[in-house]
Design an enzyme around this catalytic site. Structure first.
Site, PDB file in Angstrom:
ATOM      1  N   ASN A  32      33.963 -28.324  30.127  1.00 59.67           N
ATOM      2  CA  ASN A  32      34.438 -28.274  31.517  1.00 59.67           C
ATOM      3  C   ASN A  32      33.776 -27.230  32.137  1.00 59.67           C
ATOM      4  O   ASN A  32      33.984 -26.856  33.295  1.00 59.67           O
ATOM      5  CB  ASN A  32      36.068 -28.124  31.726  1.00 59.67           C
ATOM      6  CG  ASN A  32      36.245 -26.732  31.005  1.00 59.67           C
ATOM      7  OD1 ASN A  32      35.589 -25.911  30.776  1.00 59.67           O
ATOM      8  ND2 ASN A  32      37.658 -26.161  31.549  1.00 59.67           N
ATOM      9  N   ASP A  56      37.960 -31.832  30.627  1.00 59.50           N
ATOM     10  CA  ASP A  56      38.709 -30.794  30.233  1.00 59.50           C
ATOM     11  C   ASP A  56      39.697 -31.168  29.180  1.00 59.50           C
ATOM     12  O   ASP A  56      40.187 -32.415  29.541  1.00 59.50           O
ATOM     13  CB  ASP A  56      39.626 -30.440  31.661  1.00 59.50           C
ATOM     14  CG  ASP A  56      40.155 -29.046  31.307  1.00 59.50           C
ATOM     15  OD1 ASP A  56      40.949 -28.803  30.227  1.00 59.50           O
ATOM     16  OD2 ASP A  56      39.901 -27.972  32.065  1.00 59.50           O
ATOM     17  N   GLY A 100      44.734 -35.640  17.933  1.00 57.90           N
ATOM     18  CA  GLY A 100      45.084 -37.014  18.258  1.00 57.90           C
ATOM     19  C   GLY A 100      43.804 -38.032  18.081  1.00 57.90           C
ATOM     20  O   GLY A 100      43.916 -39.158  17.487  1.00 57.90           O
ATOM     21  N   LYS A 103      42.801 -38.346  14.595  1.00 58.64           N
ATOM     22  CA  LYS A 103      43.913 -39.424  13.689  1.00 58.64           C
ATOM     23  C   LYS A 103      43.485 -40.793  14.141  1.00 58.64           C
ATOM     24  O   LYS A 103      43.287 -41.732  13.249  1.00 58.64           O
ATOM     25  CB  LYS A 103      44.963 -38.767  14.048  1.00 58.64           C
ATOM     26  CG  LYS A 103      46.433 -39.598  13.503  1.00 58.64           C
ATOM     27  CD  LYS A 103      47.587 -39.386  14.019  1.00 58.64           C
ATOM     28  CE  LYS A 103      48.465 -40.363  13.946  1.00 58.64           C
ATOM     29  NZ  LYS A 103      49.932 -40.023  14.679  1.00 58.64           N
ATOM     30  N   TYR A 143      45.404 -15.507  23.871  1.00 68.20           N
ATOM     31  CA  TYR A 143      44.190 -16.165  22.872  1.00 68.20           C
ATOM     32  C   TYR A 143      44.585 -16.239  21.587  1.00 68.20           C
ATOM     33  O   TYR A 143      44.548 -17.291  20.820  1.00 68.20           O
ATOM     34  CB  TYR A 143      43.031 -15.133  23.170  1.00 68.20           C
ATOM     35  CG  TYR A 143      41.884 -15.738  22.363  1.00 68.20           C
ATOM     36  CD1 TYR A 143      40.987 -16.744  22.810  1.00 68.20           C
ATOM     37  CD2 TYR A 143      41.242 -14.850  21.461  1.00 68.20           C
ATOM     38  CE1 TYR A 143      39.811 -17.016  22.100  1.00 68.20           C
ATOM     39  CE2 TYR A 143      40.260 -14.924  20.488  1.00 68.20           C
ATOM     40  CZ  TYR A 143      39.354 -16.282  21.028  1.00 68.20           C
ATOM     41  OH  TYR A 143      38.549 -16.594  20.163  1.00 68.20           O
ATOM     42  N   LYS A 147      45.614 -19.439  19.220  1.00 69.76           N
ATOM     43  CA  LYS A 147      44.912 -20.116  18.128  1.00 69.76           C
ATOM     44  C   LYS A 147      45.705 -20.056  16.804  1.00 69.76           C
ATOM     45  O   LYS A 147      45.554 -20.964  16.070  1.00 69.76           O
ATOM     46  CB  LYS A 147      43.738 -18.857  17.652  1.00 69.76           C
ATOM     47  CG  LYS A 147      42.355 -18.986  18.894  1.00 69.76           C
ATOM     48  CD  LYS A 147      41.688 -20.226  18.608  1.00 69.76           C
ATOM     49  CE  LYS A 147      40.441 -19.962  19.496  1.00 69.76           C
ATOM     50  NZ  LYS A 147      39.256 -21.279  19.420  1.00 69.76           N
ATOM     51  N   TYR A 157      49.088 -31.859  11.325  1.00 70.69           N
ATOM     52  CA  TYR A 157      48.554 -33.114  11.410  1.00 70.69           C
ATOM     53  C   TYR A 157      47.902 -33.438  10.033  1.00 70.69           C
ATOM     54  O   TYR A 157      47.867 -34.592   9.622  1.00 70.69           O
ATOM     55  CB  TYR A 157      47.504 -33.042  12.448  1.00 70.69           C
ATOM     56  CG  TYR A 157      47.749 -33.490  13.893  1.00 70.69           C
ATOM     57  CD1 TYR A 157      48.688 -32.691  14.564  1.00 70.69           C
ATOM     58  CD2 TYR A 157      47.649 -34.797  14.270  1.00 70.69           C
ATOM     59  CE1 TYR A 157      48.918 -33.074  15.795  1.00 70.69           C
ATOM     60  CE2 TYR A 157      48.043 -35.173  15.492  1.00 70.69           C
ATOM     61  CZ  TYR A 157      48.889 -34.227  16.384  1.00 70.69           C
ATOM     62  OH  TYR A 157      49.278 -34.782  17.633  1.00 70.69           O
TER      63      TYR A 157
HETATM   64  P1  NAD Z   1      32.239 -19.545  25.155  1.00 74.57           P
HETATM   65  O1  NAD Z   1      33.183 -19.016  25.993  1.00 74.57           O
HETATM   66  O2  NAD Z   1      30.769 -19.321  25.320  1.00 74.57           O
HETATM   67  O3  NAD Z   1      32.366 -21.201  25.020  1.00 74.57           O
HETATM   68  C1  NAD Z   1      33.676 -21.933  25.139  1.00 74.57           C
HETATM   69  C2  NAD Z   1      33.071 -22.909  25.753  1.00 74.57           C
HETATM   70  O4  NAD Z   1      34.412 -23.936  25.811  1.00 74.57           O
HETATM   71  C3  NAD Z   1      32.506 -22.909  27.064  1.00 74.57           C
HETATM   72  O5  NAD Z   1      31.355 -23.653  27.473  1.00 74.57           O
HETATM   73  C4  NAD Z   1      33.798 -23.474  27.966  1.00 74.57           C
HETATM   74  O6  NAD Z   1      33.435 -23.666  29.473  1.00 74.57           O
HETATM   75  C5  NAD Z   1      34.641 -24.401  27.372  1.00 74.57           C
HETATM   76  N1  NAD Z   1      35.953 -24.740  27.598  1.00 74.57           N
HETATM   77  C6  NAD Z   1      36.829 -23.778  27.678  1.00 74.57           C
HETATM   78  N2  NAD Z   1      37.938 -24.213  28.081  1.00 74.57           N
HETATM   79  C7  NAD Z   1      37.820 -25.649  28.101  1.00 74.57           C
HETATM   80  C8  NAD Z   1      38.557 -26.974  28.352  1.00 74.57           C
HETATM   81  N3  NAD Z   1      39.917 -26.748  28.700  1.00 74.57           N
HETATM   82  N4  NAD Z   1      37.983 -27.965  28.106  1.00 74.57           N
HETATM   83  C9  NAD Z   1      36.655 -28.243  27.807  1.00 74.57           C
HETATM   84  N5  NAD Z   1      35.865 -27.227  27.595  1.00 74.57           N
HETATM   85  C10 NAD Z   1      36.371 -25.855  27.844  1.00 74.57           C
HETATM   86  O7  NAD Z   1      32.511 -18.774  23.750  1.00 74.57           O
HETATM   87  P2  NAD Z   1      31.881 -18.934  22.330  1.00 74.57           P
HETATM   88  O8  NAD Z   1      31.788 -17.527  21.682  1.00 74.57           O
HETATM   89  O9  NAD Z   1      31.035 -20.011  22.355  1.00 74.57           O
HETATM   90  O10 NAD Z   1      33.264 -19.414  21.474  1.00 74.57           O
HETATM   91  C11 NAD Z   1      33.225 -20.739  20.874  1.00 74.57           C
HETATM   92  C12 NAD Z   1      34.560 -20.888  20.040  1.00 74.57           C
HETATM   93  O11 NAD Z   1      34.609 -20.088  19.116  1.00 74.57           O
HETATM   94  C13 NAD Z   1      35.847 -20.469  20.610  1.00 74.57           C
HETATM   95  O12 NAD Z   1      36.892 -21.347  20.097  1.00 74.57           O
HETATM   96  C14 NAD Z   1      36.139 -19.041  20.097  1.00 74.57           C
HETATM   97  O13 NAD Z   1      37.549 -18.937  20.193  1.00 74.57           O
HETATM   98  C15 NAD Z   1      35.517 -19.016  18.926  1.00 74.57           C
HETATM   99  N6  NAD Z   1      35.217 -17.839  18.499  1.00 74.57           N
HETATM  100  C16 NAD Z   1      34.322 -17.311  18.937  1.00 74.57           C
HETATM  101  C17 NAD Z   1      33.843 -16.045  18.391  1.00 74.57           C
HETATM  102  C18 NAD Z   1      32.654 -15.052  18.906  1.00 74.57           C
HETATM  103  O14 NAD Z   1      32.522 -14.069  18.642  1.00 74.57           O
HETATM  104  N7  NAD Z   1      31.804 -15.843  19.749  1.00 74.57           N
HETATM  105  C19 NAD Z   1      34.712 -15.468  17.454  1.00 74.57           C
HETATM  106  C20 NAD Z   1      36.030 -15.796  17.057  1.00 74.57           C
HETATM  107  C21 NAD Z   1      36.029 -17.146  17.418  1.00 74.57           C
END
Ligand code: NAD
Ligand code: UDP
Length: 315
Positions: A32, A56, A100, A103, A143, A147, A157
């Site tokens: 999104n 989204d 979903g 599945k 957050y 998670k 699931y």
């Molecule tokens: P980021 O914010 O760069 O990427 C997240 C992406 O998800 C973005 O492109 C954003 O636009 C998209 N997004 C957010 N909400 C959305 C929605 N409702 N619908 C569709 N798209 C949506 O963050 P990242 O560092 O690339 O992290 C990616 C994943 O890895 C996340 O789930 C994060 O929790 C997990 N994670 C990352 C780290 C890290 O250090 N980078 C550490 C632990 C966990």
């Protein structure tokens, strides 16, 4: 293999899409564009195996896929605290929608959970069996608890509907394509050092983190997805632990900068120590990080230097 990457235009998602396309997968990048951007995957557009879908994940979607890498969720405190209600909706409703989908079409789904499920940990280093120490009502809970619910949904699931799941808990990861305004410590320090601005230390700077380079992390995700009969959770991170002050001086050194440190108030609920125990990843995925911080941070610094272009370095 048709592979869906939710959050594919974000920092980690864009590297994952790139790797999957390179490995010959048909990739659908769904985003999104809240914290991600089209520019992160611009180089993949036009590739016959790559498609971007603006969507989204709080809303359901029907696609035919074999694998789902479910990353969509803002990851930086600045981004996830901007609209906390939306953040938790993304983790909860978004994960229900993706489960979903998995599945219905019998796809395997991998959730990128986080070391934040351990909160401000009282066990060090953190193993997967540790249940964590999370404040349920603090500013990070949208957050952290989001998670934790996402992990719970994955397991339910799996138990209730036999969905084929994988859960990884990612520890702090850095590398090229972190957003300049992302607010996380590595991007903040690199950008400030290159601009000759103060590096802001929240608290006394003695808190620790363990930083993994993005290429290592992506390799871990791929191995987890393709390892049979392993639901996880499995920690993926680099066990080398650094204080924030150590990171700051390395950033200043690598940028050849004259930046100074500026001490700011500590952030609420900021974990004091964080370091993964990666015995499970070593044993079941035959995986461990290959990139030391100094090497990974130099490449990251170069990427930021390039992105900042003509700006004056702060010598
Ligand atoms: P980021 O914010 O760069 O990427 C997240 C992406 O998800 C973005 O492109 C954003 O636009 C998209 N997004 C957010 N909400 C959305 C929605 N409702 N619908 C569709 N798209 C949506 O963050 P990242 O560092 O690339 O992290 C990616 C994943 O890895 C996340 O789930 C994060 O929790 C997990 N994670 C990352 C780290 C890290 O250090 N980078 C550490 C632990 C966990
Ligand atoms: N931090 C800091 N200065 C910054 C950004 C972050 O001192 O400009 C600290 C922050 O307080 C935390 C650590 O660096 O202790 C890592 O913060 P980040 O937001 O990168 O990730 P997280 O807290 O989610 O691990």
């Amino acid at each position: 293999m048709r592979t869906l990457v939710t959050g594919g235009a974000g920092f980690l998602g864009s590297h994952l899409c790139e790797r999957l396309v390179r490995d010959g997968h048909e990739v659908i990048c769904l985003d999104n564009f809240f914290s991600g951007k089209r520019a992160n995957v611009a180089h993949l557009r036009g590739h016959p195996n790559f498609e971007i879908v603006l969507h989204d994940i709080v809303n359901p979607i029907l696609l035919e896929v074999d694998r789902i890498y479910h990353l969509a969720c803002p990851a930086s405190p600045v981004h996830y605290q901007y609209n906390p209600v939306k953040t938790i909706k993304t983790s909860v409703m978004g994960t229900i929608n993706m489960l979903g989908l998995a599945k219905r079409v019998k796809a395997r789904i991998l959730l990128t959970s986080t070391s934040e499920v351990y909160g401000d940990p009282q066990e060090h280093p953190q193993t997967e069996s540790y249940w964590g120490h999370v404040n349920p009502i603090g500013v990070r809970s949208c957050y952290d608890e989001g998670k934790r619910v996402a992990e719970c949904l994955m397991m339910d699931y799996h138990r209730q509907n036999n969905v084929d799941i994988r859960i990884v808990r990612i520890f702090n990861t850095y590398g090229p394509r972190m957003a300049i305004n992302d607010g996380r410590v590595v991007s903040n320090f690199c950008v400030a050092a290159l601009r000759g601005e103060n590096l802001e230390i929240y608290g006394d700077g003695k808190q620790t983190r363990s930083f993994a380079y993005v290429d290592d992390l992506i390799e871990g995700l791929l191995r987890m997805m393709e390892t049979p009969d392993l639901t996880g959770p499995v920690n993926i991170g680099n066990p080398d632990e650094f204080t924030i002050l150590e990171l700051a001086s390395l950033a200043i050194e690598l940028a050849h900068s004259s930046s100074k440190l500026k001490y700011m108030p500590a952030r609420p609920d900021d974990p004091v120590r964080r370091r993964p125990d990666i015995s499970m990843a070593r044993k079941y995925l035959n995986w461990e990080p290959a990139t030391p911080l100094r090497k990974g941070l130099s490449s990251t610094m170069e990427a930021f230097r390039h992105e900042l272009g003509g700006e004056d370095p702060g010598h």
